[in-house]
Design a protein around this motif. Sequence first.
Motif, mmCIF file in Angstrom:
data_model
loop_
_atom_site.group_PDB
_atom_site.id
_atom_site.type_symbol
_atom_site.label_atom_id
_atom_site.label_comp_id
_atom_site.label_asym_id
_atom_site.label_seq_id
_atom_site.Cartn_x
_atom_site.Cartn_y
_atom_site.Cartn_z
ATOM 1 N N SER A 85 0.857 -1.199 0.000
ATOM 2 C CA SER A 85 0.000 0.000 0.000
ATOM 3 C C SER A 85 0.891 1.246 0.000
ATOM 4 N N LEU A 86 0.333 2.325 -0.521
ATOM 5 C CA LEU A 86 1.077 3.587 -0.507
ATOM 6 C C LEU A 86 1.028 4.231 0.872
ATOM 7 N N ASP A 87 -0.052 3.957 1.603
ATOM 8 C CA ASP A 87 -0.294 4.651 2.873
ATOM 9 C C ASP A 87 -0.132 3.710 4.058
ATOM 10 N N LYS A 88 0.007 4.320 5.229
ATOM 11 C CA LYS A 88 0.177 3.548 6.459
ATOM 12 C C LYS A 88 -1.087 2.786 6.826
ATOM 13 N N SER A 89 -2.251 3.303 6.432
ATOM 14 C CA SER A 89 -3.514 2.649 6.787
ATOM 15 C C SER A 89 -3.913 1.537 5.823
ATOM 16 N N ALA A 90 -3.077 1.252 4.845
ATOM 17 C CA ALA A 90 -3.335 0.191 3.855
ATOM 18 C C ALA A 90 -4.684 0.348 3.153
ATOM 19 N N LYS A 91 -4.974 1.560 2.720
ATOM 20 C CA LYS A 91 -6.218 1.817 1.992
ATOM 21 C C LYS A 91 -5.948 2.310 0.571
ATOM 22 N N ILE A 92 -4.713 2.661 0.307
ATOM 23 C CA ILE A 92 -4.402 3.298 -0.971
ATOM 24 C C ILE A 92 -3.348 2.482 -1.723
ATOM 25 N N TYR A 93 -3.696 2.146 -2.978
ATOM 26 C CA TYR A 93 -2.794 1.332 -3.803
ATOM 27 C C TYR A 93 -2.619 1.996 -5.162
ATOM 28 N N ARG A 94 -1.600 1.565 -5.876
ATOM 29 C CA ARG A 94 -1.377 2.168 -7.186
ATOM 30 C C ARG A 94 -1.565 1.170 -8.314
ATOM 31 N N ALA A 95 -2.151 1.669 -9.383
ATOM 32 C CA ALA A 95 -2.300 0.887 -10.607
ATOM 33 C C ALA A 95 -1.504 1.629 -11.677
ATOM 34 N N GLU A 96 -0.493 0.966 -12.233
ATOM 35 C CA GLU A 96 0.420 1.636 -13.162
ATOM 36 C C GLU A 96 0.186 1.132 -14.585
ATOM 37 N N ILE A 97 0.267 2.054 -15.501
ATOM 38 C CA ILE A 97 0.007 1.710 -16.899
ATOM 39 C C ILE A 97 1.296 1.866 -17.710
ATOM 40 N N TYR A 98 1.578 0.861 -18.492
ATOM 41 C CA TYR A 98 2.795 0.864 -19.314
ATOM 42 C C TYR A 98 2.444 0.589 -20.770
ATOM 43 N N LYS A 99 3.325 1.084 -21.644
ATOM 44 C CA LYS A 99 3.232 0.722 -23.058
ATOM 45 C C LYS A 99 4.633 0.274 -23.461
ATOM 46 N N GLY A 100 4.774 -1.000 -23.752
ATOM 47 C CA GLY A 100 6.115 -1.522 -23.958
ATOM 48 C C GLY A 100 6.938 -1.265 -22.700
ATOM 49 N N LYS A 101 8.071 -0.597 -22.857
ATOM 50 C CA LYS A 101 8.912 -0.326 -21.693
ATOM 51 C C LYS A 101 8.691 1.076 -21.125
ATOM 52 N N SER A 102 7.726 1.788 -21.696
ATOM 53 C CA SER A 102 7.485 3.165 -21.253
ATOM 54 C C SER A 102 6.378 3.231 -20.205
ATOM 55 N N PHE A 103 6.510 4.207 -19.307
ATOM 56 C CA PHE A 103 5.522 4.425 -18.250
ATOM 57 C C PHE A 103 4.513 5.474 -18.722
ATOM 58 N N CYS A 104 3.229 5.134 -18.614
ATOM 59 C CA CYS A 104 2.188 6.040 -19.114
ATOM 60 C C CYS A 104 1.444 6.779 -18.008
ATOM 61 N N GLY A 105 1.611 6.337 -16.777
ATOM 62 C CA GLY A 105 0.949 7.039 -15.686
ATOM 63 C C GLY A 105 0.337 6.084 -14.688
ATOM 64 N N MET A 106 -0.258 6.678 -13.661
ATOM 65 C CA MET A 106 -0.734 5.912 -12.513
ATOM 66 C C MET A 106 -2.157 6.335 -12.158
ATOM 67 N N VAL A 107 -2.955 5.340 -11.767
ATOM 68 C CA VAL A 107 -4.246 5.651 -11.140
ATOM 69 C C VAL A 107 -4.110 5.209 -9.683
ATOM 70 N N VAL A 108 -4.379 6.102 -8.764
ATOM 71 C CA VAL A 108 -4.281 5.740 -7.364
ATOM 72 C C VAL A 108 -5.660 5.287 -6.874
ATOM 73 N N VAL A 109 -5.705 4.041 -6.406
ATOM 74 C CA VAL A 109 -6.970 3.437 -5.965
ATOM 75 C C VAL A 109 -7.121 3.693 -4.473
#
Length: 428
Positions: free
Chosen positions: A401-425
Amino acid sequence: MKKLLIAALTALSLNAANLHFSLHKMETGKGDTLFIIGGIHGNEPGGYFAPMLFLSHYKITEGNVWVVPNLNFDSILQNQRGIYGDMNRKFAVIKKDDKDKEIVDDIKKLMLDPKVSLILNLHDGHGFYRPIPKNDLFNPKAWGQAFIIDQQALAGTKYGNLAEIASKVAKKNNIVLQEDVHEFNVKNTQTKDEDEAMRQSLTYFAIQNKKPAMAVETSKNISDLPTKVLYQLKSFEEFMQLMNIKYKRDFELNLKNVTALLKEYGELEIPPHKIKLPLSDLKPSIGYFPIDAKGLVYKSQNPLVAVIKSKSGYDVYNGNIKVSSLSTQSYTFDDSLKEVEAVSDGKLQKVAIGSYLNVKNSFKINVPSDYRLNIIGFSKKGAENESGIEVAKSEFDKNYSLDKSAKIYRAEIYKGKSFCGMVVVKFD
Ligand SMILES: [Zn+2]
């Protein structure tokens, strides 16, 4: 109201401080201008967290306020008085190669702007100023809990009745004291005749240039930061009232609320629309954080947020508080995707990349076919691309988790080897 950010960029000159201050103009265009300068001393957090809260929770409806919350930004991050020496002793003379020179020159220019009517320089000083000596902490040599003036008055200026203004504000501050010993007084250093060191200070530079100025000092010996911030905010309000500057704030001014607001660190954003990270409850260390191979660019609504290079990546600060250490992995950043389709608790929606997806129980994110989704902390055997897979909160490994309370996670988007961005859940 205009709120304008003029300069928060990393200084370009090698011989300069790493971080420059930011200037925030809260203007209505009419009336006088109060100029609040915070953070000249990096180990005096009352002096920079107060203007930070002021910027995020006050609106000016009449008159104008300029705010520099982070004058000595490099020293603030290190919680040191002045890592290049005492900045408040550099306003009379400064060496050409002094690392503070650019900052001192720039703030001087702003102070002398014809619009500026009164200047406040914020501090947390030693002890508790009292005109009559009592002990080590309570005596005429102490600086804390006082309005410091260089002289009684500055003739020919609108707010030049320094002693009178200071004592009016001190009296008003004494209404909100959390403890009786915190009482505010006025200290006149009689700088011209009696205080050689103070002749090199920011306020004395102002005075010599016919600009009314004074220091507002809470005490280093008050350990509770919210108490100091409360006093600073109360004094800003009293100065504004004296100057016919009208404002609205979005909370009731008391210790409980200031304490709660100081726990809000704001967000870190990696532009353009790549990552938005809520900072308040962030874990002290985060691994595999994607970063642009070309170098880090970031922004934050919180002017005390800084991201500084470390051995394994970058450290994120909110003033003198180290929020998190990011171990980073660099990628080519790909800007081809702006939003994705997501289903949160059964409800279909579009989610901008670099924003949040709020979820109660479960979600899925669909990325186009030539992209790949990696939900950090979730793994399903055989699935390299987690696009379209429904994930419940209980399926996450809390270690990720991103946070201490274990409520926030990250979903990362890639295209090939490139990073396209993140949605924080964000789970409820
Ligand atoms: Zn100070």
